[in-house]
Motif scaffolding. Structure first.
Motif, PDB file in Angstrom:
ATOM      1  N   UNK A  74      -7.532   2.230  -9.250  1.00 11.46           N
ATOM      2  CA  UNK A  74      -6.131   2.178  -8.800  1.00 11.46           C
ATOM      3  C   UNK A  74      -5.818   3.348  -7.877  1.00 11.46           C
ATOM      4  N   UNK A  75      -6.287   4.537  -8.239  1.00 14.39           N
ATOM      5  CA  UNK A  75      -6.053   5.704  -7.382  1.00 14.39           C
ATOM      6  C   UNK A  75      -6.691   5.477  -6.020  1.00 14.39           C
ATOM      7  N   UNK A  76      -7.933   4.990  -5.998  1.00 13.02           N
ATOM      8  CA  UNK A  76      -8.644   4.805  -4.729  1.00 13.02           C
ATOM      9  C   UNK A  76      -8.074   3.665  -3.899  1.00 13.02           C
ATOM     10  N   UNK A  77      -7.939   2.487  -4.499  1.00 17.97           N
ATOM     11  CA  UNK A  77      -7.616   1.303  -3.714  1.00 17.97           C
ATOM     12  C   UNK A  77      -6.123   1.048  -3.567  1.00 17.97           C
ATOM     13  N   UNK A  78      -5.296   1.734  -4.324  1.00 21.41           N
ATOM     14  CA  UNK A  78      -3.851   1.580  -4.138  1.00 21.41           C
ATOM     15  C   UNK A  78      -3.276   2.813  -3.461  1.00 21.41           C
ATOM     16  N   UNK A  79      -3.366   3.950  -4.121  1.00 25.61           N
ATOM     17  CA  UNK A  79      -2.718   5.153  -3.598  1.00 25.61           C
ATOM     18  C   UNK A  79      -3.363   5.673  -2.310  1.00 25.61           C
TER      19      UNK A  79
END
Length: 158
Positions: A126-131
């Motif tokens: 989530x951190x990599x692909x969203x934020x």
């Protein structure tokens, strides 16, 4: 697969090469260190002949993306990537769930469960692909639009 996103785009010059390079030189404050600093110019960085390595001069988000490129006689290419300093900071941020899981298991705050590994991997994704992807997409688009305004070119579809 890259850990951090990059973007490469080709463009077609609307004017001639000398005019475009002159305009880029005029709108770029010379700086070996690609750091944010208040300036009246659009970019900070290095323009060396037909090659350039610049950041946007917008305070706060301008240094997030580094644009490197080359201006040929009637076209050019620009590659946008995240600045090295931000890569380090985002790498630490991205791997915080691993440190948290290790600390939790080591301190025995909670009994170890395999579901914790799934949660940790989910948090990293989530951190990599969203934020990170969202921030890169928005800031790189802004930087590329600023470059297009200064150099007066049109994008070539990939």
């Amino acid at each position: 697969m890259n850990i951090f996103p990059t973007k490469e785009q080709k463009f077609k010059l609307l004017g001639n090469q000398k005019e475009t390079i002159s305009r880029l030189n005029r709108r770029t404050e010379k700086s070996e260190n690609l750091t944010s600093q208040f300036t009246e110019k659009s970019f900070r960085g290095i323009v060396n002949g037909t090659d350039f390595k610049i950041i946007s001069s917008i305070i706060g988000k301008g240094a997030f993306c580094v644009m490197t490129g080359k201006i040929n006689s009637d076209s050019g290419v620009v590659k946008v990537e995240i600045h090295k300093v931000f890569k380090i900071l985002l790498g630490v941020f991205m791997f915080l769930p691993i440190f948290g899981l290790v600390a939790m298991v080591w301190s025995k705050a909670q009994e170890f469960s395999p579901i914790l590994i799934v949660v940790m991997v989910g948090q990293i994704l989530i951190i990599r692909f969203v934020f990170i992807s969202l921030a890169f997409k928005l800031i790189s688009k802004d930087s590329l639009n600023r470059l297009q305004d200064v150099l007066d070119f049109e994008w070539i579809e990939n």
